[in-house]
Design a protein around this motif. Structure first.
Motif, PDB file in Angstrom:
ATOM      1  N   GLU A  72       7.588 -13.591  16.265  1.00 25.85           N
ATOM      2  CA  GLU A  72       6.939 -12.207  15.978  1.00 25.85           C
ATOM      3  C   GLU A  72       5.712 -11.808  16.715  1.00 25.85           C
ATOM      4  OE1 GLU A  72       7.863 -10.034  13.839  1.00 25.85           O
ATOM      5  OE2 GLU A  72       9.286 -10.965  12.352  1.00 25.85           O
ATOM      6  N   ALA A  73       5.307 -10.741  16.928  1.00 20.56           N
ATOM      7  CA  ALA A  73       4.141 -10.483  17.651  1.00 20.56           C
ATOM      8  C   ALA A  73       3.600  -9.223  17.175  1.00 20.56           C
ATOM      9  CB  ALA A  73       4.660 -10.256  19.024  1.00 20.56           C
ATOM     10  N   ILE A  74       2.215  -9.166  17.180  1.00 16.70           N
ATOM     11  CA  ILE A  74       1.756  -7.969  16.434  1.00 16.70           C
ATOM     12  C   ILE A  74       0.801  -7.589  17.710  1.00 16.70           C
ATOM     13  CG2 ILE A  74       0.019  -6.992  14.655  1.00 16.70           C
ATOM     14  CD1 ILE A  74       1.000  -9.150  13.041  1.00 16.70           C
ATOM     15  N   GLY A  75       0.960  -6.020  17.984  1.00 15.05           N
ATOM     16  CA  GLY A  75       0.093  -5.540  19.248  1.00 15.05           C
ATOM     17  C   GLY A  75      -0.070  -6.316  20.383  1.00 15.05           C
ATOM     18  N   GLY A  76       1.200  -7.122  20.904  1.00 16.36           N
ATOM     19  CA  GLY A  76       1.147  -7.907  21.868  1.00 16.36           C
ATOM     20  C   GLY A  76       0.880  -9.145  21.846  1.00 16.36           C
TER      21      GLY A  76
END
Lengths: 175, 472
Positions: free
Chosen positions: A70-74
């Protein structure tokens, strides 16, 4: 499955997983979507978001599975496990396990002023100036949020998240 | 009218279709926008599994009565929250369909993915009623229809007015012109009541007709007058002709009776002169007998003259037949008799054997007899003469001629040749009464032909004649 293991992390959690903690693990991950940290919290724009677990890990592999890939905002997500509060360094979301209930006040006092979203499921966690507390009501997982504590940690919590939670204002709380 | 009506209806239909399409597009965009906002508002509810909050978010849709139903599905496509609260399939689908707007006959629905960051949390479904839109389109169509109908009515009224104003007068004018040219009736007038250019045109047309009518009337009147004059003239000519014929007949009857009556005294003169010579010959002596011979000769000559005159008169009255005649045969008979009468003369006759003609054989015999006898007579002073009867190629070979090489005549007097009692030679030179050629001419004329002569003094004469020149 690729699992990030913290430097001080205990060995892979062989804890028996429960639906309750699976859900709590998801919530820990989701908090990262609805909270803004001060810019200086991260070294650069690729610095991952760290989700830490302090004390006995109740999630087992569940939390690692959720944040994997997963990733959030890069930013990628990593899970770290700490045995005591002194080990906690760069960490954005910190779950303080029930095993630390007796030491909760000093732990929270020590984290005060740092931009760490503290999460706990012990009784009166938010009263003790924890930021987000899990409670169970009618077999449903509910959220309680201490906005003042979030303010002190310089965290901006999305109104969308606030809508889901009960806002708690401790009388004469620490701060 | 049909063209403009079709154009109007088509334009109206296009307007309605365009309106419907743009309304649908607008509605679709609106729904997408609203679904996007709602999806954004419901991310946390999905993320933290709070169906109550999701239901509340969806409840905001109740401000729009066109929204029939809505639903939120979680990331595993399970029904999470609905609007209205507690709605269940089939009002909302059990699972979301493909993303985007979807039109049905009465409904428009949208499947909007709910995304936080890069993470898809679920799907929002909203279903709206198109009845409002359809009613709007219908209302619009009604308005357009009314406008089109109104336009048609106005156009019809306008065209009717124009027709009355322009087309009808022009048609009336054209019909009047046609009637005039068909029936040649110049009393027809174009009926017009307008006072514009068309009225002026019709007026000019009528004036022209009046002029033509006037001239036509005058023409007819003069025609009638002319016909009357003609009739008068014919009547007068007929009367004169009858008068003339009458007097001619009287004249002929007179000359016939005169000639006839003259013969009786002539016979007496001759008879008694002869008796005197026989009975008193010795008493009269040689001189007396000579005188009496002269008297008798004169009497005989006068008898011949009278016979000729009687013949001439009879010719005019005799009935004429038309039959094939062989002029060569007749000519041969005449020359034979002439030769027999004076066998001492040296005359060569040349007769064309092919001389067929149409006419009265008796009368044509008289013609040839006269012409050949004339030739015989006027060659009598030549020791050897030549007389020819033939035809020439002139006028298609139908001109007959009798030519001799005798005394001839002076062309200056040729107009006197055929007049009765006119003679170009002295009686002492050539005997004759001067009636022969007149007789010939009369016969030729009765045969529809012409008679003419050519000659010169001392070098013979040629008489030409034709028959039926008018082609009858």
């Amino acid at each position: 499955m690729f699992v990030h293991a913290g430097a001080f992390a205990a060995a892979p959690p062989e804890v028996r997983r429960t639906p309750e903690y699976d859900l709590k693990a998801i919530f820990l991950f989701q908090f990262a979507h609805f909270v803004e940290w001060p810019a200086n919290t991260f070294r650069d724009e690729h610095t991952p978001i760290t989700i830490g677990v302090l004390g006995d890990d109740p999630f087992g592999a569940g939390l690692d599975e959720i944040v994997a890939n997963e990733a959030i905002g890069g930013r990628k997500l990593v899970v770290r496990r700490y045995q005591n509060v002194e080990q906690v360094d760069t960490c954005q979301v910190l779950f303080i396990s029930a095993s630390e209930a007796s030491r909760m006040a000093p732990i929270l006092a020590r984290l005060k002023g740092r931009s760490v979203l503290t999460v706990g499921d012990t009784k009166d966690f938010v009263i003790q100036n924890g930021i987000v507390g899990f409670t169970l009501a009618k077999k449903r997982l509910k959220l309680r949020i201490n906005l003042a504590a979030a303010d002190t940690a310089k965290l901006v919590i999305s109104s969308k998240l606030l809508r889901q939670a009960e806002i708690v204002r401790p009388k004469g709380g620490v701060g | 009218m049909l063209t403009s009506t079709t154009a109007l209806v088509l334009a109206g239909a296009a307007l309605v279709v365009r309106e419907a399409v743009s309304l649908r597009q607008l509605l679709g965009t609106e729904l997408s926008t609203r679904a996007g906002i709602l999806a954004g508002n419901s991310t946390a509810a999905l993320a933290f599994q709070n169906p109550e909050d999701a239901t509340q978010v969806l409840a905001a849709l109740k401000t729009d009565p066109s929204v029939v139903a809505a639903a939120l599905y979680d990331d595993r496509n399970r029904l999470f929250a609905t609007y209205p609260e507690g709605a269940a399939p089939p009002l909302v689908p059990a699972a979301p369909g493909s993303p985007g707007n979807h039109f049905e006959k009465q409904h428009l629905f949208v499947n909007q993915p709910v995304v936080e960051g890069e993470r898809r949390l679920g799907t929002l479904y909203i279903k709206t009623d198109l009845r409002e839109l359809n009613r709007g389109v219908r209302e619009h169509a009604l308005v357009v229809l009314c406008a089109v109908l109104g336009s048609i009515v106005v156009a019809f009224a306008l065209s009717t007015w124009l027709q009355r104003k322009i087309t009808r007068p022009v048609r009336i004018l054209a019909e009047a012109a046609q009637a005039v040219s068909e029936h040649k009736d110049y009393s027809i007038r174009a009926q017009t009541e307008s006072d514009d250019e068309l009225g002026l045109l019709a007026g000019s047309f009528n004036d022209m007709l009046a002029e033509i009518q006037e001239r036509d009337t005058a023409l007819r009147a003069s025609e009638v007058r002319l016909r009357q004059l003609n009739t008068d003239l014919e009547r007068r000519v007929a009367a004169r002709t009858a008068e003339l014929e009458n007097s001619n007949r009287e004249l002929e009857a007179f000359s016939y009776s005169v000639s006839h009556d003259l013969r009786a005294p002539l016979r007496s003169i001759d008879g008694f002169s002869k008796a005197l010579m026989e009975d008193c010959g010795e008493a009269l002596g040689q001189t007396g007998i000579g005188h009496l011979e002269r008297v008798r000769n004169s009497a005989r000559q006068m008898g011949v003259l009278i016979d000729d005159l009687l013949n001439l008169a009879r010719l005019s009255r005799a009935e004429m037949r038309r039959e094939p005649v062989d002029l060569a045969a007749i000519g041969k008979e005449i020359t034979t008799s002439l030769t027999e009468a004076q066998p001492e003369r040296q005359v060569t006759f040349v007769v064309d054997p092919n001389l067929r003609a149409d006419g009265d054989s008796q009368l044509l015999r008289v013609v040839l007899d006269n012409l050949l006898r004339n030739a015989w007579k006027f060659t009598s002073k030549k020791p050897a003469a030549r007389i020819e009867l033939g035809r020439t190629g002139e006028n298609g070979g139908t001109t007959f001629f009798v030519a001799d090489d005798g005394a001839g005549f002076d062309m200056a007097h040729s107009d006197l040749l055929f007049a009765p009692f006119q003679r170009l030679h002295r009686q002492s030179d050539f005997e004759g009464t001067g009636v022969g050629l007149a007789t010939v001419q009369r016969i030729i004329h009765r045969h529809g032909g012409r008679l003419w002569a050519q000659g010169a003094v001392g070098s013979g004469a040629t008489f030409y004649f034709t028959l039926w020149e008018a082609g009858s």
